[in-house]
Design an enzyme around this catalytic site. Sequence first.
Site, PDB file in Angstrom:
ATOM      1  N   ASP A 175       0.697  -1.307  -0.111  1.00 58.87           N
ATOM      2  CA  ASP A 175      -0.034   0.063   0.185  1.00 58.87           C
ATOM      3  C   ASP A 175       0.932   1.233   0.158  1.00 58.87           C
ATOM      4  OD1 ASP A 175      -2.762  -0.244  -0.314  1.00 58.87           O
ATOM      5  OD2 ASP A 175      -3.197   0.310   1.826  1.00 58.87           O
ATOM      6  N   ASP A 241       6.170  -6.911   9.721  1.00 59.22           N
ATOM      7  CA  ASP A 241       7.264  -7.198  10.602  1.00 59.22           C
ATOM      8  C   ASP A 241       6.999  -8.437  11.414  1.00 59.22           C
ATOM      9  OD1 ASP A 241       5.258  -5.416  11.931  1.00 59.22           O
ATOM     10  OD2 ASP A 241       6.355  -5.820  13.610  1.00 59.22           O
ATOM     11  N   ASP A 336      -9.909  -5.762  12.665  1.00 58.31           N
ATOM     12  CA  ASP A 336      -9.842  -7.133  13.040  1.00 58.31           C
ATOM     13  C   ASP A 336     -10.938  -7.639  14.090  1.00 58.31           C
ATOM     14  OD1 ASP A 336      -8.603  -5.454  15.011  1.00 58.31           O
ATOM     15  OD2 ASP A 336      -6.559  -6.117  14.751  1.00 58.31           O
TER      16      ASP A 336
END
Length: 747
Positions: A175, A241, A336
């Site tokens: 993105d 990450d 989420d």
Amino acid sequence: MTNYINKNLLVISAAIFSTALFLYLSSIYLPLSFQFIVGWGLLIPLFVFKGKHNLLRKIPVRILFLLIAAFISLRYWSWRTSDTLYYLGLVDFIGVMVLYLAESYSILVHLLGMFVNIWPLNRAPVPLPGDENLPTVDIFIPTYTESEEIVHITAVACKQIDYPTDKVNIYILDDGSTVARRNNPETSKLAWERYKNLNMLAEELGISYITREKNEKAKAGNVNNALKHSSGELLLVLDCDHVPTSDILKNTVGLFLKDEKLFLVQTPHFFINPSPVEKNLFTFNDAPMENEMFFSGIQPGLDFWNSAYFCGSAAILKRRYLEEIGGVAGETITEDAETALELHSRGYNSAYVSRPMVCGLSPETFEDFILQRSRWAQGMTQIFILKNPLFKRGLNIYQRICYATSCIFWFFGFTRIVFYLAPLAFIFFGLKIYNASVEQVLAYAVPHVVGTFIVSDFLYGRVRWSFFSELYESVQSIFILPAVLSAILNPRFPSFKITPKGKNIQTQFLSSLSKPFYILLGLILISFPIAAIRWVAEPVDRDVIAICGVWGLYNLIIILACLGVVWEKRYTRRFHRLPIETKARIFFPRLDFSIDGNIKDLSLGGAGILCAAPSKSEFDIERGEEVYVDLEDSYGEEYSFKGRLARTINNRDKIEVGVEYELLEDKETFANLVRFFYGDSSKWNNFREDKLKSIGFWHGFIYFIKKGIYGGMDNFKGLTQNYLKPKLNYLLKAGVKKYQINTAGKG
């Protein structure tokens, strides 16, 4: 059918009657002497039960333990409600009600926490069947503007996941290089460079690269765009990450084969570097990590109630159910948890496997830490207001309670600020906001507080040592409260802000968010002499003065620890290092000599190894010496890495060497390093389990006091050396120069 309905009605009626009786008994009036006996007497079985862990593994005993603690707290709340809220004046009464509401909120969260943790699940991985029966898996690595090196490591690790290669597709979801960003003059140069580099990386690794027209709905939009360009039955979602271990699919996919209605398997977020709190107070190698409270304490409890929710990464989702709700939800900035709420409300199931199988990065600075937590707080507040789980159709009563608990937890900023200011309001302005005698406090309040700490230590002692929740909430509260209030006032206003990762801190400095803690420190310190004066001048108020004085002293310790947190420590490692023990052998080609040792600490770029020192005649090494380090992981896979000695330390009969690996630019070497360092989940699990231990209430209290005092002293020392001393030297030199000029002029 009739018998089934009658049985259900009987169970519901019994539950309602028992609850009503419990609430009635907790509210009946008792003379103060009787209440003293009841309050302190009920603490005895809590102490006894807590010491009998085998007994508490039986669910009836565990429930009894929690009910006793709840009864003590409800007795306190009932007394506060009926006996202490009398009117002494408008301003006083406002203060009384504010403190009462803050306490009521804390008690509610405490009781809900006990409910959530009635019986935490500890799921074991479900073995996989033969390859032909395995579902296909798409691995998504969403990224925005994070370091390309971070994305590279994660992508390499994904290639090494143990799963049939023809059933896995890996996607970098970029993105940071959208068409809009490449066409924007302000971002064009970096976006085009990123676009080319990540495309090249994907091509080298044989994986897929996806970007889109523009950045809409942040991470949720990025993932939903990728759903249109992929087809796997399951999705493994990883923050860029979050480097996965090789067994992440082996330990999770089997659960989907066992439960057709399963939409989610969530795993913990494990971090290789300390959070700013852990780094600045030096607790990372001693105490459980900050995130363990949630991932090792709360999520297993939520799992019992089929309420474990999606945490954005380190999770596997079933595509079919995700597409049923239009993809990842995006109405709130905690997309989420919102997604999990929607799927739970449709009758689908979730599972939580409490084994760390990703290794990620915590925010490096306190400012970034607060940015991350403010986003979580705003997002969960949005869910509470826009999706109100208490009235969400399709959820059962347990799920409603669990989701509501997860949302209202983030209102803690209000209570923490009130608890800071309440004793100061009385000492400075004489506001009578807590109308109680010392005797009443000893009979009602102290048993409640002690019972709360006993239960908290029982439920969370392994994952969060005593009083550290006070610190974590206190250091966030001043900044979390405005964020939550803004979400309450305009729940559609908050926007997703990415948390920066991978920063290097070149020097020590004072966080830009430190000012409120200095103000609170000054107010607390001023309050002590004022309290002493009032003690002498106003004997009638000595009970309340004593309570506020002790309260202020406790707040002082917390504020000192907060000052330690906002003094940022230097942290410059390219590759983060963890104290992990494993065997190693070092070969010295120049000497044609090998020596066995144990890894003391390990990173992707090197290792610290402790060896028994050979005799001087056999062993004469120097810095820069070429060596080979031979290692073996828990799967029995052997590795050999070339490196050079970066340091040697001789300690009598032992020698400690630091090895820096070479040939990191070599693709095969780098891939092997990634597999050895990140691929073995037993490393992270053993490291975590070594720290997941309870040290008890008193040891935890002493440890907390030490860290608080140390943090404050470290802050003042840093201020003196980095700010005050240079300023004084400058003023002194300026004064001397001025004096010399004036003296020369007179001469």
